[in-house]
Enzyme design. Sequence first.
Site, short mmCIF file in Angstrom:
data_model
loop_
_atom_site.label_atom_id
_atom_site.label_comp_id
_atom_site.label_asym_id
_atom_site.label_seq_id
_atom_site.Cartn_x
_atom_site.Cartn_y
_atom_site.Cartn_z
N HIS A 186 0.81 -1.23 0.00
CA HIS A 186 0.00 0.00 0.00
C HIS A 186 0.84 1.28 0.00
O HIS A 186 0.69 2.16 0.84
CB HIS A 186 -0.96 -0.01 1.19
CG HIS A 186 -2.03 -1.04 1.09
ND1 HIS A 186 -3.19 -1.00 1.85
CD2 HIS A 186 -2.14 -2.16 0.32
CE1 HIS A 186 -3.95 -2.05 1.56
NE2 HIS A 186 -3.31 -2.77 0.62
N GLU A 225 -13.59 1.51 -4.55
CA GLU A 225 -14.40 2.72 -4.61
C GLU A 225 -13.98 3.66 -5.72
O GLU A 225 -12.79 3.83 -5.99
CB GLU A 225 -14.29 3.50 -3.29
CG GLU A 225 -14.80 2.79 -2.07
CD GLU A 225 -14.64 3.64 -0.81
OE1 GLU A 225 -15.12 3.20 0.25
OE2 GLU A 225 -14.03 4.74 -0.88
N TYR A 267 -9.75 -9.65 3.83
CA TYR A 267 -9.50 -10.77 2.93
C TYR A 267 -9.78 -12.10 3.60
O TYR A 267 -10.04 -13.11 2.93
CB TYR A 267 -8.06 -10.72 2.41
CG TYR A 267 -7.81 -9.56 1.48
CD1 TYR A 267 -8.40 -9.51 0.23
CD2 TYR A 267 -7.00 -8.50 1.87
CE1 TYR A 267 -8.20 -8.45 -0.62
CE2 TYR A 267 -6.79 -7.43 1.03
CZ TYR A 267 -7.38 -7.41 -0.21
OH TYR A 267 -7.18 -6.34 -1.05
#
Length: 425
Positions: free
Chosen positions: A200, A295, A316
């Site tokens: 990330h 999103e 997950y």
Amino acid sequence: MIKPSLFASLTMVFALTGASCQSQTTSHDQTTQTQSQAGSNEQNPQKCNPLETRKPNSPNQKPAFAEQTRACAIKTNAAFEVQVLTKGLEKPWAVEPLPDGNLLVTEKPGRMRIISASGAMGQPLTGLPQVDYKDQGGLLDVALSPDFSTSRTIFWSYSEPRKGGNATSVARGVLSADQTRLEQVKVIFRAMPTYDGHMHFGSRLAFGPDGMLYVTLGERSDKEIRPQAQHMNSHMGKILRITPDGKPAPENPFLNQSGSMPEIWTLGHRNVQSSAFDEKGQFWVVEMGPQGGDELNLIQKGKNYGWPLVTFGEEYSGAPVPNSVTDKAGFERPVYYWDPVIAPSGAQFYSGKAFPEWQGNLFVGALRDQRLVRLKIENNKVTGEEHLLTDRNRRIRDVREGPDGALYLVTDESKGELLKITPKK
């Protein structure tokens, strides 16, 4: 919106994200493809067949409004062809068309090279700083300066190795006249804090109509750092707005707020690897959410987009995202979400003349679903969705429009490809 002073005091503990948004797939070798899809009228969103028919990951979660998920299926009328310009790229992450028709491509191990308009692969440019290449980290996005035609300046983002770990940094340099190296290289921004992780990082770079550089950052995923997406003294999980010199941009919403990073434009993001400005100058991002929670967000100055307090989807592991809800006053609702996810990477609003019916549409690369997603957006609502290139079985990492009106894509593979989409001749 809740008061910014409350953000820095929010603390919580969350479960460790169990896996990255990426998945391994089997690929096949193909040089060209022709695709023609017989068109149908793009239908009223209230009276249509939704494109997505799979079972959702979170069936008990409901959209906040009718158009927020599972849009009408639409189809491209025009026939087009897909050409493989180049093969053998190692984990390409970004493609940036140059004014002369050539293309800049980044590869995660730390290489940036120029691919000619005909597909000839140039040698890696020299002069780039070292990257921390592992898992989701490495050399990431690249963007041309708005004055590139005169300054030859290029900006790029990467996971920078640092004492104690790594983090996303942004550098700039000048492309040499012979296009073999980057000169006057300078790191203009370093996201903080440094963290010993491998997921990330974000990150996309986009220059706005205001001439400022918008930088998207992930929250680094792990349970101990994930809450910092809501902390104003951290760059993690934020969209930043900086000058071309790397300084906080004028009129940033938290510029003079004590305890806040002055570069912050918006907060509450999970991992944004897709961003693009539309023809109105509005800034959109497509965000990797948890399982069942990708999103599409319309970015507005100073707003909070929720993560990890407000989100669709689940971990997950299948467990709920701890202490979260799907909708809450004071937090921005996503314009659209996907459940199941597509794992979005790369985005482009189409404005070219090659495909008139695509003008104004948003194209998004999909890693997990291995396709190119087309969204029709009207009055800031998604009214139609199409999935292209589904038969190629390629993880689409980035999509950009060239000056010729073609779409250029790179695939996320150890032997990645540079693809070109043009009208069928």
